[in-house]
Scaffold this motif. Structure first.
Motif, PDB file in Angstrom:
ATOM      1  N   THR A  96       5.826 -30.753 -35.571  1.00 43.12           N
ATOM      2  CA  THR A  96       4.562 -30.946 -36.292  1.00 43.12           C
ATOM      3  C   THR A  96       3.439 -30.097 -35.723  1.00 43.12           C
TER       4      THR A  96
ATOM      5  N   PRO B 233       3.132 -26.344 -34.657  1.00 44.72           N
ATOM      6  CA  PRO B 233       3.673 -25.001 -34.430  1.00 44.72           C
ATOM      7  C   PRO B 233       2.850 -24.198 -33.440  1.00 44.72           C
TER       8      PRO B 233
ATOM      9  N   THR C 144       6.241 -27.093 -41.700  1.00 40.51           N
ATOM     10  CA  THR C 144       6.968 -26.960 -40.447  1.00 40.51           C
ATOM     11  C   THR C 144       8.343 -27.570 -40.562  1.00 40.51           C
TER      12      THR C 144
ATOM     13  N   ASN D 164      13.797 -24.598 -33.938  1.00 38.84           N
ATOM     14  CA  ASN D 164      12.953 -25.328 -34.886  1.00 38.84           C
ATOM     15  C   ASN D 164      11.494 -24.886 -34.768  1.00 38.84           C
TER      16      ASN D 164
ATOM     17  N   SER E  38       7.161 -19.845 -40.520  1.00 35.96           N
ATOM     18  CA  SER E  38       6.608 -20.271 -41.802  1.00 35.96           C
ATOM     19  C   SER E  38       5.122 -19.957 -41.904  1.00 35.96           C
TER      20      SER E  38
ATOM     21  N   SER F 228       9.088 -22.969 -37.448  1.00 37.32           N
ATOM     22  CA  SER F 228       7.741 -23.456 -37.769  1.00 37.32           C
ATOM     23  C   SER F 228       6.729 -22.326 -37.679  1.00 37.32           C
TER      24      SER F 228
END
Length: 510
Positions: free
Chosen positions: A74, A76, A70, A91, A98, A95
């Motif tokens: 922390t 997602p 992430t 952000n 990903s 996350s």
């Protein structure tokens, strides 16, 4: 339930690391890309390492490992609505992105429950990403890191190699991974059309390489995927104006390869649909580049055996060109006559339908340029032993516009078509074809009786001349046969020849 699942997974040891160390088979590219994802260093990830990481089996890169990759957030699994400002939302977006950088094997029907849950989780995350990008306003722009991350995710999920197209059955091959692919394509479409995408910044990553790999996906056997690609390519062409020339040339290369090399490609129809929208935007007068495309690509596309699969889209593109410049109609008709399918009756019916459509809008000057070779070919079609070809050619006279063109040029057309009409009446096997021929014959008689009778008498004279020539040839062959028999008696007397040969047979001499 989802939080319990995530916490349970985070407590388990990293089976991936233990398996790798036990085999002594660590992959630097996979580990590097994983670390980059975990720390958020997207700018250090190259596309090849992402693609290599994606080719590993789903058991090699478990989802619980990717859950730790992430960027600043922390958890997602947090919904976007719970994040206050735009930076934190991006952000969180990274996350969630990903977590989608792992692919699953949908061809295995016996996968365990854990894999099923991972698939469902990725699907729900993809839906969240689609909704987020779709609602992203133009006041905030996607930064370079986000654009690179998006490209990496699209590369891993979409770009793949398809098996060769050996079959010509035209049957669709539905992709088992479509439950995920459809949302990845929707995300790509939303991303390209988003007001938050800065084209000047994005062109660095939505580049020639990306476009070529996107075009390669038109080889997919799944019509749903090709339809999504068609829409995405159209949006790319509209938004990234600096890539327009390259997109046209790349699509042209696909057409060239199809026509002049292997005649195997599943996406010709969709690419022609895309090109139809491109042709609609051409300005007048047409550039030489576009006319060359008509002559070297669109007209030769009539040649392949699989014409029926994409004929409607091809005919639409042809008519768009003719609407732009009427003088191109004669060029198109000459091209169709060049590639006329003499031995393929189904394609002949398609060609006649396209000819009819062109003649409905053709100008008189262009019609007169091609009417002699055109009606010579139509005369051959009238005499076709295939009833559908003969009927289709005769039904051209039912079109009022075409009938007017023929009437105004009757002096030229009737002498060309008259022998074919007479031949049909005397010898065609299909009664419907004979009836239509009688109707057209009567139309010409009412149109210009003097010309009709002149053609009739001329045909009789030609038949007399042909009969005399046939008799002359017959007499010439008889004389040659007589001369040959005098010089070589064995050739002229078969009975004598046979008896001579039998007298020297081994049975007689013994």
């Amino acid at each position: 339930m989802l939080k319990q699942f995530l916490s349970k997974k985070s407590q388990k040891p990293l089976k991936y690391d233990s398996e790798k160390s036990s085999r002594g088979d660590s992959s630097p590219s996979t580990i590097d890309s994983s670390c980059a994802l975990r720390t958020g260093c997207w700018s250090h990830i190259d596309e090849d390492s992402l693609a290599q990481a994606s080719t590993t089996k789903e058991s090699s890169v478990p989802l619980f490992l990717l859950m730790n990759m992430t960027v600043g957030i922390t958890q997602p699994s947090m919904p976007f609505k719970d994040v206050p400002n735009n930076d934190e939302k991006l952000n969180l977006f990274m996350s969630k992105l990903s977590l989608c950088c792992v692919t699953f094997d949908f061809t295995n029907p016996n996968c365990n429950k854990d894999i099923m849950m991972q698939r469902d989780l990725k699907r729900r995350i993809l839906i969240e990403l689609v909704d987020f990008v779709g609602s992203y306003d133009g006041n905030n722009k996607f930064n370079e890191t986000t654009i690179l991350a998006m490209r990496g995710m699209f590369t891993i999920n979409l770009f793949r190699v398809f098996p060769p197209n050996y079959s010509d059955d035209g049957e669709p091959r539905f992709d088992s991974a479509w439950p995920h692919l459809q949302f990845v394509y929707e995300l790509l479409l939303k991303f390209i059309t988003s007001p938050g995408l800065d084209v000047k910044l994005a062109k660095k990553y939505i580049d020639y390489s990306f476009i070529l790999k996107l075009l390669d996906l038109f080889e997919s056997g799944d019509p749903r995927e090709r339809d999504c690609l068609k829409t995405i390519l159209h949006r790319l062409y509209g938004k990234f104006t600096m890539h327009r020339s390259y997109i046209r040339k790349s699509v042209n290369n696909i057409f060239y390869s199809f026509v002049y090399e292997n005649e195997k490609h599943r996406g010709i129809g969709e690419l022609l649909e895309f090109y139809g929208s491109v042709i609609s935007g051409f300005t007048l007068p047409l550039k030489e580049e576009h006319k060359i495309f008509l002559w070297r690509v669109l007209i030769p596309l009539h040649k392949p055996k699989s014409l029926g699969v994409y004929f409607q889209q091809l005919s639409y593109c042809i008519m768009l060109f003719i609407e732009k410049e009427q003088k191109l109609s004669s060029i198109v008709i000459r091209g169709l006559l060049k590639y006329w399918p003499i031995t393929n009756s189904q394609k002949e019916v398609l060609f006649l339908g396209e000819i009819e459509e062109i003649l409905e809008s053709i100008h008189m000057v262009e019609f007169q340029r091609v009417m002699v070779p055109l009606f010579w070919r139509i005369g051959c079609c009238i005499n076709s032993s295939h009833s559908q070809v003969a009927e289709k050619s005769l039904l051209l006279w039912n079109n009022e516009r075409i009938a007017n063109l023929i009437a105004q040029n009757c002096q030229t057309i009737l002498p060309i078509i008259f022998p074919a009409l007479e031949r049909n009446i005397k010898s065609h096997w299909n009664s419907e074809v004979v009836t239509l021929t009688h109707n057209i014959r009567k139309t010409f008689l009412d149109m210009d009786k003097k010309l009709f009778l002149s053609c009739h008498s001329r045909l009789k004279e030609q038949k007399v001349i042909l009969n005399l020539e046939a008799e002359k040839r017959k007499e010439a062959w008889k004389r040659l046969d007589h001369v040959a028999s005098l010089k070589h008696p064995l050739i002229g007397n078969n009975n004598h020849n046979n008896s001579t040969i039998s007298s020297f047979s081994p049975s007689k001499t013994s």
